[in-house]
Design a protein around this motif. Structure first.
Motif, PDB file in Angstrom:
ATOM      1  N   ILE A 385     -15.727  10.882  13.009  1.00  0.00           N
ATOM      2  CA  ILE A 385     -16.023   9.939  14.089  1.00  0.00           C
ATOM      3  C   ILE A 385     -17.524  10.006  14.369  1.00  0.00           C
ATOM      4  CG2 ILE A 385     -15.513   9.235  16.446  1.00  0.00           C
ATOM      5  CD1 ILE A 385     -13.094   9.124  14.613  1.00  0.00           C
ATOM      6  N   LEU A 386     -18.232   8.908  14.110  1.00  0.00           N
ATOM      7  CA  LEU A 386     -19.678   8.869  14.324  1.00  0.00           C
ATOM      8  C   LEU A 386     -19.982   8.250  15.681  1.00  0.00           C
ATOM      9  CD1 LEU A 386     -22.558   9.273  13.245  1.00  0.00           C
ATOM     10  CD2 LEU A 386     -22.421   6.948  12.306  1.00  0.00           C
ATOM     11  N   LEU A 387     -20.732   8.990  16.490  1.00  0.00           N
ATOM     12  CA  LEU A 387     -21.228   8.482  17.763  1.00  0.00           C
ATOM     13  C   LEU A 387     -22.715   8.218  17.584  1.00  0.00           C
ATOM     14  CD1 LEU A 387     -19.474  11.069  20.133  1.00  0.00           C
ATOM     15  CD2 LEU A 387     -18.608   8.846  19.351  1.00  0.00           C
ATOM     16  N   PRO A 388     -23.132   6.959  17.376  1.00  0.00           N
ATOM     17  CA  PRO A 388     -24.543   6.651  17.110  1.00  0.00           C
ATOM     18  C   PRO A 388     -25.388   6.870  18.357  1.00  0.00           C
ATOM     19  CG  PRO A 388     -23.278   4.635  17.347  1.00  0.00           C
ATOM     20  CD  PRO A 388     -22.283   5.752  17.369  1.00  0.00           C
ATOM     21  N   PRO A 389     -26.702   6.940  18.181  1.00  0.00           N
ATOM     22  CA  PRO A 389     -27.575   7.105  19.350  1.00  0.00           C
ATOM     23  C   PRO A 389     -27.314   6.003  20.372  1.00  0.00           C
ATOM     24  CG  PRO A 389     -28.820   7.368  17.321  1.00  0.00           C
ATOM     25  CD  PRO A 389     -27.474   6.877  16.916  1.00  0.00           C
ATOM     26  N   GLU A 390     -27.509   6.346  21.636  1.00  0.00           N
ATOM     27  CA  GLU A 390     -27.305   5.387  22.716  1.00  0.00           C
ATOM     28  C   GLU A 390     -28.244   5.745  23.854  1.00  0.00           C
ATOM     29  OE1 GLU A 390     -23.314   5.732  24.130  1.00  0.00           O
ATOM     30  OE2 GLU A 390     -23.527   7.841  24.656  1.00  0.00           O
ATOM     31  N   ALA A 391     -28.204   4.984  24.899  1.00  0.00           N
ATOM     32  CA  ALA A 391     -29.063   5.250  26.050  1.00  0.00           C
ATOM     33  C   ALA A 391     -28.789   6.648  26.583  1.00  0.00           C
ATOM     34  CB  ALA A 391     -28.802   4.212  27.147  1.00  0.00           C
ATOM     35  N   GLY A 392     -29.836   7.440  26.619  1.00  0.00           N
ATOM     36  CA  GLY A 392     -29.695   8.811  27.109  1.00  0.00           C
ATOM     37  C   GLY A 392     -29.440   9.831  26.028  1.00  0.00           C
ATOM     38  N   ARG A 393     -29.273   9.387  24.755  1.00  0.00           N
ATOM     39  CA  ARG A 393     -29.065  10.336  23.652  1.00  0.00           C
ATOM     40  C   ARG A 393     -29.704   9.751  22.402  1.00  0.00           C
ATOM     41  NH1 ARG A 393     -25.040  10.480  19.979  1.00  0.00           N
ATOM     42  NH2 ARG A 393     -23.781   9.070  21.273  1.00  0.00           N
ATOM     43  N   ASP A 394     -30.737  10.425  21.910  1.00  0.00           N
ATOM     44  CA  ASP A 394     -31.518   9.915  20.784  1.00  0.00           C
ATOM     45  C   ASP A 394     -30.918  10.249  19.425  1.00  0.00           C
ATOM     46  OD1 ASP A 394     -33.261   8.981  22.650  1.00  0.00           O
ATOM     47  OD2 ASP A 394     -34.788  10.531  22.337  1.00  0.00           O
ATOM     48  N   TYR A 395     -30.088  11.255  19.352  1.00  0.00           N
ATOM     49  CA  TYR A 395     -29.572  11.715  18.064  1.00  0.00           C
ATOM     50  C   TYR A 395     -28.144  11.208  17.827  1.00  0.00           C
ATOM     51  CZ  TYR A 395     -27.834  15.177  21.407  1.00  0.00           C
ATOM     52  OH  TYR A 395     -27.271  15.786  22.503  1.00  0.00           O
ATOM     53  N   SER A 396     -27.778  11.111  16.552  1.00  0.00           N
ATOM     54  CA  SER A 396     -26.397  10.770  16.185  1.00  0.00           C
ATOM     55  C   SER A 396     -25.526  12.015  16.306  1.00  0.00           C
ATOM     56  CB  SER A 396     -26.337  10.244  14.755  1.00  0.00           C
ATOM     57  OG  SER A 396     -27.081   9.056  14.609  1.00  0.00           O
ATOM     58  N   THR A 397     -24.274  11.802  16.647  1.00  0.00           N
ATOM     59  CA  THR A 397     -23.306  12.899  16.692  1.00  0.00           C
ATOM     60  C   THR A 397     -22.151  12.567  15.767  1.00  0.00           C
ATOM     61  OG1 THR A 397     -23.850  13.408  18.995  1.00  0.00           O
ATOM     62  CG2 THR A 397     -21.784  14.280  18.134  1.00  0.00           C
ATOM     63  N   LEU A 398     -21.890  13.464  14.813  1.00  0.00           N
ATOM     64  CA  LEU A 398     -20.778  13.272  13.881  1.00  0.00           C
ATOM     65  C   LEU A 398     -19.700  14.291  14.206  1.00  0.00           C
ATOM     66  CD1 LEU A 398     -19.740  11.762  11.357  1.00  0.00           C
ATOM     67  CD2 LEU A 398     -20.715  13.624   9.977  1.00  0.00           C
ATOM     68  N   CYS A 399     -18.520  13.801  14.577  1.00  0.00           N
ATOM     69  CA  CYS A 399     -17.417  14.670  14.982  1.00  0.00           C
ATOM     70  C   CYS A 399     -16.433  14.843  13.833  1.00  0.00           C
ATOM     71  CB  CYS A 399     -16.690  14.083  16.190  1.00  0.00           C
ATOM     72  SG  CYS A 399     -17.757  13.819  17.627  1.00  0.00           S
ATOM     73  N   LEU A 400     -16.102  16.099  13.516  1.00  0.00           N
ATOM     74  CA  LEU A 400     -15.135  16.415  12.474  1.00  0.00           C
ATOM     75  C   LEU A 400     -13.786  16.650  13.141  1.00  0.00           C
ATOM     76  CD1 LEU A 400     -17.844  16.816  11.027  1.00  0.00           C
ATOM     77  CD2 LEU A 400     -16.857  18.779   9.855  1.00  0.00           C
TER      78      LEU A 400
END
Length: 589
Positions: A385-400
């Protein structure tokens, strides 16, 4: 957990300094279970400067509480997860080849109570028209095993299944319950030391890429949207990193970490974990009856259970209970009774009681969030599950999300490829046929004696000792044996099967930070039912000397370790001022 450590070792200190000097890092992996470790290895082998942190020890939680099976996923056929079965069979056979020192074939018997039972309900379950568990007859089991054989022939190398008559079954299994009318046999695999395989993957990755850094006992405590703040839980020291991608590989803690990474926002629930508990039982008659095989059976309510030999004892499991808080889960008294009653269902003539239980362990399966009313219906497959950058978070988050031990390499490969794509990088190294740790250049059976003799001549250690080390560590035994002869060595007074230099090697080369690391995960002392109070105390003193603890710190750490062994694994005992040589016992309170 012990917090005041004066000297965590030069290697650890050097890693922390190196991380502190980083202004930015492409990838930070949070979570050092088997899936996080696999992703770390995959990225490190591609030359990526990746950092991995784990708030406890490697493979401490669910990745250390598995059923010790490396299986092709036979029961996933019933839920129609054919791609998962195919992948599991492929990865099982790769592990047999790439980790032959720890992963071994396992002949398995399925006791059956009828020839045609369960046909209607099995069809309903396959079509998702029913979630009610029901016992499976020989026709259903044979159909499933025939399909399983098809995958095995295409993607694996195990022998085909056999269906055994009632007479043949009784001849092989005279102690089976009277309800057993026939049986089926097939082959899967088991893993002797999963936690050790995890640390070998970490070491392989760091050796292949000096820019890849892995630190246990480091916790992510905050994020401001641009940087993340980490804290060394042993010293309390904080430090920050500026990542491009954060890989959330925290398993049952995924949702909790996401709430830290995205403070003040309500994130979608990704995990709906279930707890699985297991027992290690000392029962010579049961061990003799198994004779090296696993029994894969249904209990009274149709839930699949297992039992097979384990370091001279018997591993029995498991439960499947929904749970919300994954912290320090334990095998509860009612779970132990449930498992023992299930065991008695298949072997009613054996008297197996609480006093026969040497060790318990429990972990939370990081299953995807599900509305299913039956835990066994929740998919064991994995997803990203990829959480792309958004307002308030500059980095991508990849959830396993999800996953199981057997398929860790493939899951890590998929996660790494996703990260490489985010970084604009390409894969350089394929790990399908890459041996792991002590599985490298592992000798075939007919060449094992020559290997042992050669290392014996090089080190001066006897053949029996080299053979013992080979069993424990695979071909890494050569380096360990060489280390052991650098200085004067001696067997442990209370556990002569191990020597002081052997344990020193593990402490110095395998990121051992606590006594629990050494007793539970770097060696099978605890799960093998081999701990005594004197042994725990002696190993504790050796560890304290290696890590530079003073006497007060050492005593505090020993007390903490004994408390955790009692609470997490059912091991109780007196403090070291009242030593005896009897085994630590399971508490039934």
């Amino acid at each position: 957990m012990f917090s005041q450590v004066e000297n965590c070792g030069e290697i650890r200190a050097a890693k922390i300094i190196k991380i502190q000097q980083m202004t930015a890092t492409p990838v930070v992996i949070v979570g050092g279970g088997i899936n996080g470790i696999s992703t770390f290895r995959e990225l490190a082998l591609q030359g990526i400067p990746v950092v991995m942190v784990e708030q406890g020890d490697w493979c401490q939680a669910a990745s250390g509480a598995l059923s010790r099976m490396i299986h092709g996923g036979l029961r996933y056929l019933e839920t129609g997860e054919f791609s998962l079965v195919k992948e599991s069979v492929q990865e099982r056979d790769r592990l047999l080849k790439n980790a032959p020192h720890y992963v071994h074939p396992l002949r398995t018997t399925v006791p059956i109570d009828s020839w045609s039972g369960g046909l209607i309900n099995a069809g309903k379950r396959f079509l998702r028209l029913s979630e009610r568990p029901a016992r499976r007859g020989a026709l259903i089991i044979k159909t499933g095993l025939s399909m399983y054989d098809l995958y095995t022939r295409q993607h694996g190398s195990m022998p085909r299944h056999q269906l055994n008559s009632q007479r043949a079954t009784k001849q092989r299994w005279p102690d089976f319950a009277g309800w057993v009318k026939c049986s089926a046999t097939y082959y899967d695999a088991w893993i002797s030391q999963p936690e050790r395989l995890g640390i070998e993957l970490v070491n392989d990755a760091e050796q292949a890429n000096p820019q890849a850094l892995a630190l246990n006992y480091v916790k992510l405590i905050a994020s401001d949207g641009e940087t993340i703040t980490l804290q060394d839980t042993l010293s309390g020291q904080p430090f920050t990193l500026h990542p491009h991608v954060v890989v959330n590989a925290t398993g049952a803690w995924i949702d909790r970490l996401n709430s830290t990474l995205i403070p003040g926002r309500s994130a979608k629930k990704l995990i709906g974990g279930t707890k699985g508990s297991h027992l290690i039982v000392r029962h010579p008659r049961l061990l003799a009856a198994l004779n090296g095989e696993m029994v894969y059976y249904e209990n009274q309510e149709g839930r699949v259970c297992i039992m097979f030999p384990w370091f001279g004892n018997v591993l029995v499991g498991s439960t499947d209970i929904r749970i919300d808080n994954p912290d320090d889960v334990i095998c509860e008294a009612d779970e132990q009774r449930y498992i023992l009653e299930s065991l008695k269902f298949i072997f009613p003539q054996f008297s197996i009681n609480d006093s026969d239980v040497l060790y318990t362990f429990s972990g939370v399966r990081p299953l995807p969030a599900s509305d299913s009313t039956l835990n066994g219906r929740i998919s064991r497959n994995h997803s990203l599950i990829l959480l792309p950058p958004e307002a308030g978070r500059d980095y991508s988050t990849l959830c396993l999300v999800g996953g199981k031990w057997t398929t860790f390499r493939r899951f890590g490969e998929q996660a790494a490829d996703k990260v490489l794509n985010l970084l604009g990088e390409k894969r350089r190294v394929n790990t399908e046929d890459l041996a792991i740790g002590g599985g490298k250049n592992y000798p075939a059976d007919e060449k094992m004696a020559d290997w042992v003799q050669r290392i014996s001549q090089q080190t001066g250690l006897g053949n029996a000792r080299i053979s013992q080390l080979l069993t424990r560590y695979g071909t890494a035994a050569a380096d360990i044996a060489a280390f052991m002869t650098l200085d004067a060595d001696s067997p442990l007074e209370h556990f002569p099967e191990y020597s002081r230099n052997e344990l020193r090697y593990l402490i110095q080369h395998e990121q051992v930070q606590t006594l629990e690391d050494l007793l539970v995960r770097r060696t099978p002392m605890a799960i093998g039912g081999q701990l005594t109070q004197a042994r725990v105390s002696e190993v504790g003193k050796l560890l304290a000397a290696e890590l530079g603890w003073d006497s007060a710190s050492s005593a505090q750490h020993l007390q903490t370790t004994l408390s955790r062994l009692a609470s997490l694994h059912g091991l109780t005992g007196l403090y070291p001022t009242h030593l005896n040589e009897g085994p630590l016992h399971v508490s039934n309170e």
